[in-house]
Structures are given as C-alpha cells and as structure tokens.
Design an enzyme around this catalytic site. Structure first.
Site, PDB file in Angstrom:
ATOM      1  CG  ASP A   1      -0.225   0.076   2.536  1.00 21.71           C
ATOM      2  OD1 ASP A   1       1.033  -0.005   2.544  1.00 21.71           O
ATOM      3  OD2 ASP A   1      -0.898   0.209   3.573  1.00 21.71           O
TER       4      ASP A   1
ATOM      5  CB  VAL B   1       2.484   2.803   4.421  1.00 20.43           C
ATOM      6  CG1 VAL B   1       2.943   3.117   5.841  1.00 20.43           C
ATOM      7  CG2 VAL B   1       1.830   4.028   3.788  1.00 20.43           C
TER       8      VAL B   1
ATOM      9  CG  ASN C   1      18.013   3.551  -8.749  1.00 11.28           C
ATOM     10  OD1 ASN C   1      17.258   4.303  -9.357  1.00 11.28           O
ATOM     11  ND2 ASN C   1      18.918   3.987  -7.894  1.00 11.28           N
TER      12      ASN C   1
ATOM     13  CG  ASP D   1      12.975  -1.640 -36.889  1.00 13.24           C
ATOM     14  OD1 ASP D   1      11.930  -2.163 -36.486  1.00 13.24           O
ATOM     15  OD2 ASP D   1      13.242  -1.481 -38.095  1.00 13.24           O
TER      16      ASP D   1
ATOM     17  CG  PHE E   1      12.761  -4.055 -29.908  1.00 10.01           C
ATOM     18  CD1 PHE E   1      13.080  -5.397 -30.034  1.00 10.01           C
ATOM     19  CD2 PHE E   1      13.281  -3.353 -28.844  1.00 10.01           C
ATOM     20  CE1 PHE E   1      13.892  -6.033 -29.111  1.00 10.01           C
ATOM     21  CE2 PHE E   1      14.090  -3.977 -27.912  1.00 10.01           C
ATOM     22  CZ  PHE E   1      14.407  -5.314 -28.044  1.00 10.01           C
TER      23      PHE E   1
ATOM     24  CD  GLU F   1       4.356  -4.109 -32.235  1.00 14.99           C
ATOM     25  OE1 GLU F   1       3.494  -3.453 -31.612  1.00 14.99           O
ATOM     26  OE2 GLU F   1       5.373  -3.594 -32.733  1.00 14.99           O
TER      27      GLU F   1
ATOM     28  CG  HIS G   1      10.497  -6.381 -38.119  1.00 21.01           C
ATOM     29  ND1 HIS G   1      10.944  -5.076 -38.168  1.00 21.01           N
ATOM     30  CD2 HIS G   1      11.609  -7.162 -37.972  1.00 21.01           C
ATOM     31  CE1 HIS G   1      12.263  -5.061 -38.060  1.00 21.01           C
ATOM     32  NE2 HIS G   1      12.681  -6.310 -37.939  1.00 21.01           N
TER      33      HIS G   1
ATOM     34  CG  ASP H   1       6.231  -3.683 -37.396  1.00 19.79           C
ATOM     35  OD1 ASP H   1       6.770  -4.430 -38.239  1.00 19.79           O
ATOM     36  OD2 ASP H   1       6.723  -2.579 -37.061  1.00 19.79           O
TER      37      ASP H   1
ATOM     38  CB  CYS I   1       9.197   0.670 -39.697  1.00 15.93           C
ATOM     39  SG  CYS I   1       8.353  -0.832 -40.225  1.00 15.93           S
TER      40      CYS I   1
END
Length: 684
Positions: free
Chosen positions: A136, A138, A163, A367, A424, A428, A488, A490, A666
C-alpha cells in the site's frame, strides 16, 4: 499504537520461533530474549546428578509453561523430573533495563533436598525488520507475511524497482552503476525497509545486529542506510549522508542498535531485472548474534527475514493512452515528417524529433527501442528497452532518453547472433485478454521467429527472448515472421481500440482481402484503374494486370497461408473469434534475399504498419487505384476503421520508408501511460 499493543503484535507474529538454550545449575546466566519467540530448555539435560524434582519461579514480565503439562497447580512446589520435561519461556514486554527480569529453576534430590539453582537474568528485546508487505506504499509494522511472496489481490510481499534511471542529468550514468546516492530524489526509486527495535539503552556486551544476504542475491541488490547526521556530512553533500550496508562484495554488515524505542530506515536498490538466471525474488535477513567466547565466532540466536520481488518490465499496447511520439528527421523524409507532425498535432500529443546529428541517417525509430515501464506501490516510471540491433540510432535510447525517472535496460548479444528479427518492429504486445478462463490483464507479448520446422531460419536472439519470458506478467506468444524479408510481426498485424467486444480489434494483412477488392473493382468496370498513378519512382500497374498475373497470385497465396498460420495461433493464444479480427487488403511480393531465400515484402505501402494515437490512426498512404477520384484502398480502410469510431490519416511514406522496406510504424514510436492494473495483483 501504544508500546503494549505493539509488543503484543510482535509476540503474535513470532510465537512459532523457538530457540533452544541450556540451563546452567552451576552459575547464573544472562540471557537476551527476543520478544515473540520462545526459549526452550530440556530440564533433565541441565539437572545436576541425582535430581528427582524441580520447581520454577519468575518475575512478573516472564511467562513459562512446562511440557508435558503437570498436574501441579503451583510450580513453586517440587515437581517430578523426567527425561521429557521441557521449559518454555516467553516475555510479555521489552525490557527497559538490562537484566531486569529473572527466572529460577530449583533442583531437588530424592528427599526433596535442594541440590542447586539454575538462575536466568533476562533482558527482553523487540526486533522487527519491516517492509511494505501489503503493497500500500507504507512500511507497516510486523506484517506476518513479510518473509514470503504471494501473487494476487490477496497476496503479499514487498516490491523492489531496478534503479535503472539516472539522477545525474549531466553525468549520464545508470544509477545502478554507482554505489552512492547523489540526490535525495534517488530514494524514490528504492524500497524503504525499516528496522524497529525496543529495549534497554544498549545491547549486552558482545551482542550485535547484522544484516546479511546470500551470494546470489548480492548480484541483484544494494542496501543503504543514513549516517548519523553531523554538520560535516550536511556540508559535504547528499552521498556522504548515506552508507552502503550490503553490496555485491559485502554480504553481511553490522547495523546499529539505537536503544529505547527506535526506528532505522534502510533503502533497498534493485540492480537487475528478472532473467533466465534470476527469478526476481530477493531475501534479506537481520540476525542477532550472541558472543560465546573471545576468539570464537558469534552465533545467531534470532533471524528476521523479508522478501522482495523485483518489478518486471511491462510493455504498453496500442489501446493505452499515448503520452509522446518519437520520429527521426533525415535528409529525405520531409514529406513523411510533415504528415506525422500534422497527425500528432491534431491528436493533441507531444512530438519528439530525433535530428540527424543523433540518428546519423537511421530512420527506424521503432526498431531501435521499445517503451515500457516499471512500477512499485510507491513509484512508477518509464523504461526504454534498447534493442541489440544497434544501428546508427544506438546512442539515442541511452544518450537522449535516460534521465531522472526515465529508465534504460538492454540485452547484449554477439553480433553473429543478431538478425533483423532482433529489431523491435518484431516486438509487440496485445491488449488485455482472457483465454479459456485465464486472464491476462496486462496483455501478452508477441514476437516473431522462424517456422517451427526450419533448421536455418532467423530467430530473435536468445538473450532477448529469455528476458521477455522472465518478466512473467505478459507471457509471450511466438509467431512465424521469418517468411518476410525484414521479418517483423508489425508487417502483418496490429491492434486498434474498439468500443465493443473485447475493447480492441486485431488487424491482419490479407492478400485474400486485397484480391477480393480488386476483383470487385474489375467487375464494376475499373479494371484499368492504376496503382501508383502519378508517382515518378514507381511504374503504374492496372487492376487487370494484377489479376492476370498468375505467378503473383501464387506468391500471395503463399503469403496468405503464412498469415493464416499466425491467425490461428493468435486466435488460440489470445482467445479471439473471427469477429475480433479485421482483414486489411494488402498484397505482397516475393524477393530473393542475401541468403538466396524467397521472402515477402509489401507490394504497395503496408497499411497495417500504422501508428495508433487514441482514436486517430496514421496509415501509410497506399497509392491504390482511384475510383471517382478517390483511392479505393483508402476508401476501404476508412470504411473498416470508421465503424470503430477511428479516424484515418494517410501519410506519404513511399519514397523515404516503403521503398526501404518499412512504413509509418517502423519509422515512429509511442510512449504510453501504464496500466491501471497492478502487476502484483495477477493470479499466477
């Protein structure tokens, strides 16, 4: 909360923690008791020779029981001693002073004569290492589930962020790469852990508290604590105000006991994401060590444990709200850039242009990187995943995106292992779906690979696939994309929002839909209408010529079979019906690549390779045959999309993208808001 109620809470949490100790009938003992635990002693083991009976008395803060129970109503009278007699000791509240409580065991002989006394001088101490186990935001006190992890809305266990942003804006470096805290804002990217103690002003001589982790966990976290404040620390900067307690090289460190009622905050920093060799779970222990004798190691008499799970990297589907759009500016993409500017301005989002000094002529923004985010109950920030593709845009994700509250992660691969499928556009994610009763509220990652039966096809490199699978919360689906020259996913699929059914539609490229459209044009007397009419860089071709080319038809039949394979996989893995899918009229052609393999490329601009900005779609302008002055392909696309409440903007990417085997998607990228759904609420 009162001291008394807090003590009771601690007692309730640890009553199953028993510590065996030895009574000494020869001399008094000083014993440090950790509240909520139980001291357990074998009475026969410590008894002097010829002991037949025993009795027990204690001060009010001490409670004890005898196991097995006796019939005696008062333990002040001699009780028969047998080999199984166990003494169980607890204390109801923390001590204010050292040795302020006492328990005595008296041993008797055959005639109930006193043989000796085993005297305990007791000091009670409350110790609790606490985290946000109920998620939560806390750090609560004494959560009984803090030492384990459970998924789901009724689950428990603390969350840890990697991090991976950079608080040092002008000295670009991941925060995980430095072992100090440069700014107080960096603490927001860590998880707080609190040591709560209650007891006398100091520990008995030789006792100490240590925090420790395993060698394997040491690769994944660092732990900081604030130094005692001093004027010199304040003047010398933020980093001097904190010290590292645990690092890759320091597996155990002493932590201070402050005396009285005290709290000490620690800050836990995640150093790496879940991966093939790391399940994401981290265990941190706090132990109270007891001295035995000078020159001998201390022994632990109590350990408290907390567990964290490192937050996964999460992708965002087209159905989530856009925040900002990224494109490249090159010497030859002015027309494309103008269309993108108009679309983004009209849609009301922010446009970021990567200029040539940074992109060095590399226009394929999709990409090079994928946007996602990480989240804990107290913090969320975007994180860019950098592709191992490493084109000329390779410096952009780290050099331009990494910053305060904007993280970065990558997976490195050997150059020989990297193929076009590691760009990339081949990565997807679906919107949320339910499949055979199993919910995927964060959607499912989609990647393209080689056909299952091939022995020499291209695949997304293993280090990236391992990373994606290890995040767990968006279980990947592998599609067959190696049939394409670029390879790809996409190039043949995307998702758009919809007001009904599952809240989205899957759009698939479909040569069958293309031929159906062109046959309809021919039947209506438009067989001589031309594709690419008016373009100087592409020879026009009529509808009739397309329909009469049997070899071209065969090529598209092959492409359709490849897409149908993927259609079946997507229906099965996403729980889709045919009504959830829209087929777009797109034709392909086969070309021989450098491996002498025949693979497909879009014949005209690939309309499925679009950018989705809310209800606005930026679609490659297809330059199809015109009927009554309007492109028939554009008209069909608008008809299909406007029924979903979506508006179509057609962007001319022909010369600067399509001819280079890419399209609007792309050449662009979108950072989106994260899900409202919290990943830790998944039922796994």
């Amino acid at each position: 909360m009162s001291q008394e109620s807090s003590a009771i809470d601690c007692f309730n949490m640890k009553t199953d923690y028993q510590r065996t100790f030895r009574l000494d009938a020869r001399s008094p003992q000083k014993v440090l008791y950790v509240q909520g635990t139980t001291l357990k002693a074998n009475l026969r083991r410590s008894a002097p020779p010829n002991s037949m009976f025993f009795s027990v008395k204690c001060t009010p803060n001490v409670q004890y029981t005898i196991d097995p129970p006796t019939q005696m109503t008062s333990h002040l009278s001699p009780i028969t001693l047998d080999g199984k007699s166990m003494l169980l000791i607890t204390m109801s509240s923390a001590s204010q002073h050292e040795n302020d409580s006492k328990l005595t065991v008296r041993y008797y002989g055959q005639n109930k004569e006193v043989l000796s006394n085993a005297i305990l001088h007791l000091t009670a101490l409350e110790i609790s290492l606490d985290v946000d186990a109920d998620r939560d935001g806390v750090v609560e006190k004494n959560n009984p589930n803090k030492g384990s992890w459970k998924w789901g809305p009724d689950g428990h266990g603390a969350v840890l962020l990697v991090n991976c942003d950079s608080e040092r804006r002008y000295a670009k470096q991941l925060d995980t790469e430095v072992d100090y805290i440069a700014k107080l804002s960096d603490l927001r990217d860590m998880s707080e852990m609190v040591l709560r103690t209650r007891g006398p002003a100091k520990l008995p001589d030789g006792y100490k508290l240590t925090m420790h982790i395993s060698q394997s966990d040491a690769e994944s976290i660092r732990v900081y604590s604030p130094r005692p404040q001093s004027h010199s620390n304040f003047l010398s900067g933020v980093s001097s105000g904190f010290t590292t307690v645990l690092t890759r090289r320091v597996l155990s460190g002493q932590v201070p006991y402050l005396g009285g009622v005290a709290e000490t905050s620690f800050y836990v920093e995640g150093l790496r994401f879940p991966d093939k060799d790391f399940d994401g779970l981290i265990t941190i222990n706090l132990s109270l060590l007891e001295p035995i004798c000078r020159g001998l190691p201390e022994t632990p008499i109590f350990t408290d444990t907390v567990v964290f799970r490192v937050a996964p990297w999460i992708m965002t589907p087209n159905t989530l709200r856009p925040v900002e759009v990224f494109v490249c500016s090159t010497s030859d993409n002015y027309v494309f850039l103008k269309g993108m500017k108009n679309l983004v301005l009209k849609s009301g989002y922010k446009l970021n242009i990567c200029h040539e000094y940074m992109n060095r002529g590399d226009r394929w923004m999709q990409d090079e990187l994928e946007f996602g985010y990480i989240e804990a109950p107290h913090q969320r920030f975007p994180v860019v995943l950098d592709s191992p593709r490493d084109g000329k845009l390779l410096d952009f994700p780290y050099g331009e995106l990494l910053g305060p509250d904007f993280g970065y992660v990558t997976r490195m691969a050997l150059r020989k292992d990297v193929s076009s499928l590691d760009s990339f556009g081949n990565l997807e994610v679906s919107p949320p779906v339910t499949v055979n009763g199993k919910e995927y509220p964060l959607g499912r990652i989609i990647i393209g690979v080689a056909f299952p039966t091939t022995t020499k096809g291209r695949n997304m490199t293993k280090v990236v696939q391992d990373f994606l699978w290890a995040q767990k919360v968006q279980e990947p689906i592998a599609l067959f994309s190696d049939w394409l020259v670029v390879g790809h996913v996409d190039e043949f699929m995307t998702f758009v929002p919809a007001p009904d059914r599952k809240g989205f539609r899957l759009l698939l490229a479909s040569p069958d839909a293309g031929y159906k459209l062109f046959r309809g044009l021919k039947n209506n007397g438009h067989g001589q209408a031309k594709l690419f009419e008016g373009r100087n860089d592409q020879k026009p071709i009529t509808v009739d010529e397309i329909l009469e080319d049997e070899g071209f038809q065969a090529e598209n039949n092959y492409v359709q079979s490849c897409i149908d394979w993927n259609r079946d996989v997507l229906k099965r893995e996403l729980g889709l019906d045919d009504g959830d899918i829209i087929d777009l009229p797109i034709l392909f052609k086969l070309e021989q690549d450098t491996d002498y393999e025949f693979r497909a490329v879009a014949f005209y601009p690939d309309m499925v390779n679009m950018i989705v900005l809310g209800k606005s779609l930026g679609i490659p302008k297809p330059f199809g045959p015109k009927v009554n002055g309007r492109c028939a392909l554009e008209a069909e696309m608008c008809s299909l999309m406007e029924g979903l409440g979506l508006t179509c903007t057609f962007i001319d990417d022909f010369a600067s993208y399509h001819r280079l085997l890419g399209e609007v998607h792309c050449g662009s990228n979108v950072r989106r808001e994260g899900f409202d759904f919290k990943w830790w609420d998944l039922d796994m």
